[in-house]
Scaffold this motif. Structure first.
Motif, mmCIF file in Angstrom:
data_model
loop_
_atom_site.group_PDB
_atom_site.id
_atom_site.type_symbol
_atom_site.label_atom_id
_atom_site.label_comp_id
_atom_site.label_asym_id
_atom_site.label_seq_id
_atom_site.Cartn_x
_atom_site.Cartn_y
_atom_site.Cartn_z
ATOM 1 N N ASP A 64 46.353 40.891 50.348
ATOM 2 C CA ASP A 64 45.074 40.220 50.548
ATOM 3 C C ASP A 64 45.373 38.841 51.102
ATOM 4 O O ASP A 64 46.518 38.374 51.084
ATOM 5 C CB ASP A 64 44.311 40.110 49.223
ATOM 6 N N SER A 66 43.115 34.866 51.665
ATOM 7 C CA SER A 66 41.847 34.155 51.555
ATOM 8 C C SER A 66 41.249 33.891 52.926
ATOM 9 O O SER A 66 41.970 33.729 53.915
ATOM 10 C CB SER A 66 42.050 32.818 50.836
ATOM 11 N N GLU A 76 42.910 32.026 44.828
ATOM 12 C CA GLU A 76 43.045 32.477 46.208
ATOM 13 C C GLU A 76 44.424 32.111 46.768
ATOM 14 O O GLU A 76 45.060 31.155 46.323
ATOM 15 C CB GLU A 76 41.967 31.837 47.077
ATOM 16 N N GLU A 96 39.395 49.248 47.683
ATOM 17 C CA GLU A 96 39.383 48.764 46.308
ATOM 18 C C GLU A 96 38.875 47.328 46.238
ATOM 19 O O GLU A 96 38.201 46.948 45.278
ATOM 20 C CB GLU A 96 40.802 48.891 45.721
ATOM 21 N N ARG A 97 39.156 46.535 47.263
ATOM 22 C CA ARG A 97 38.612 45.170 47.327
ATOM 23 C C ARG A 97 37.107 45.219 47.616
ATOM 24 O O ARG A 97 36.334 44.465 47.029
ATOM 25 C CB ARG A 97 39.310 44.370 48.427
ATOM 26 N N ARG A 98 36.714 46.108 48.500
ATOM 27 C CA ARG A 98 35.291 46.233 48.821
ATOM 28 C C ARG A 98 34.506 46.715 47.592
ATOM 29 O O ARG A 98 33.416 46.216 47.301
ATOM 30 C CB ARG A 98 35.100 47.216 49.983
ATOM 31 N N TYR A 100 35.561 46.874 44.122
ATOM 32 C CA TYR A 100 35.689 46.162 42.854
ATOM 33 C C TYR A 100 35.429 44.656 42.967
ATOM 34 O O TYR A 100 35.154 43.992 41.968
ATOM 35 C CB TYR A 100 37.085 46.372 42.257
ATOM 36 N N HIS A 101 35.529 44.127 44.189
ATOM 37 C CA HIS A 101 35.355 42.686 44.366
ATOM 38 C C HIS A 101 34.187 42.356 45.289
ATOM 39 O O HIS A 101 33.993 41.188 45.633
ATOM 40 C CB HIS A 101 36.649 42.061 44.893
ATOM 41 N N GLU A 103 33.582 42.834 48.442
ATOM 42 C CA GLU A 103 33.854 42.250 49.751
ATOM 43 C C GLU A 103 32.981 42.897 50.827
ATOM 44 O O GLU A 103 32.953 44.115 50.971
ATOM 45 C CB GLU A 103 35.335 42.374 50.104
#
Length: 251
Positions: A64, A66, A76, A96-98, A100-101, A103
């Motif tokens: 990932d 920032s 970050e 998984e970022r989209r 759970y976070h 994005e």
């Protein structure tokens, strides 16, 4: 003709001891003149893996980055920080970022821009859920996700890597057939071709549960330029077998 690219995504796995063994085994088994290879590791292990890769052909990647340059963004990690550790690639927009976070397509595009600004190649992940595939929306979803990145980074879009990762095939053991994967890759290739005269430079990777058993058949497809490998990248023998299959082919 460009070489295939195989990038391992360790996700939130690893330990100092296990990393040492895994990276040494991979570096020791890399074929001469083979495909391009990278491992995207958890941020705390970047320094360790940077040392272990030494002067080998193994490139270092982050999972990932920032969208911000610096400042009050606790937790970050900026592209400039990654650059200091010799990071060549950074995954952005993994499902998984989209999921759970939260994005968004816009944030993913901004992260890609931040990476590019410091000479780091973003691996931009795209993919549809099972519900979206069954509703016939695969092409709509992946084109929307890529369009956001193109809109913000059109002037240097040929410098990115794209990874098609159908969400329903990540970590499930289910894999798109070579024909299903190729169909989506062809759509993405056409979209990139419309955006840049240098679209042939862009690697489009497949990333939905590619493993040692299915890698060769997937990599044989004309628009599949490599793989973003999850679980199999944590097993040196499996990862090296995928690398071998990619080295025997050309993108």
């Amino acid at each position: 003709m460009k070489k295939k690219l195989i990038a391992g995504n360790w996700k939130m796995n690893g330990s100092i001891e296990a990393n040492d063994r895994l990276v040494r085994d991979v570096v020791g088994g890399l074929p001469e003149g083979g495909c391009q290879v990278a491992v995207c590791v958890p941020a705390p292990y970047l320094a360790q893996v940077q040392m272990l890769r030494h002067h080998s052909a193994l490139e270092l990647g982050a999972q990932d980055v920032s969208a911000h340059e610096q400042g009050a963004f606790t937790g970050e990690v900026s592209a400039l920080m990654l650059k200091e550790f010799g990071v060549r690639y950074a995954i952005v927009g993994h499902s998984e970022r989209r999921q759970y976070h939260g994005e968004s397509d816009t944030l993913v595009a901004e992260k890609a821009r931040a990476a590019l600004a410091h000479g780091i190649t973003p691996i931009v992940c795209l993919g549809e859920t099972l519900q979206e595939r069954e509703a016939g929306r695969t092409e709509e979803v992946v084109k929307r996700q890529l369009a956001a990145v193109i809109h913000l980074n059109g002037h240097c879009i040929s410098e990115i890597v794209v990874a098609y990762e159908p969400v329903w095939a990540i970590g499930t053991g289910r894999t798109a057939t070579p024909e299903q994967a190729q169909q989506v890759h062809a759509v993405l290739r056409a979209q990139l071709h419309a955006a840049t005269p240098h679209s042939e430079r862009v690697h489009i990777l497949y990333g939905g549960s590619m493993n040692a058993a299915n890698a060769a058949s997937l990599l044989a497809q004309p628009d599949i330029d490599g793989g973003l490998i999850g679980g199999a990248s944590l097993k040196s023998a499996d990862f090296l077998q995928i690398i071998s299959a990619a080295s025997a082919a050309r993108a």
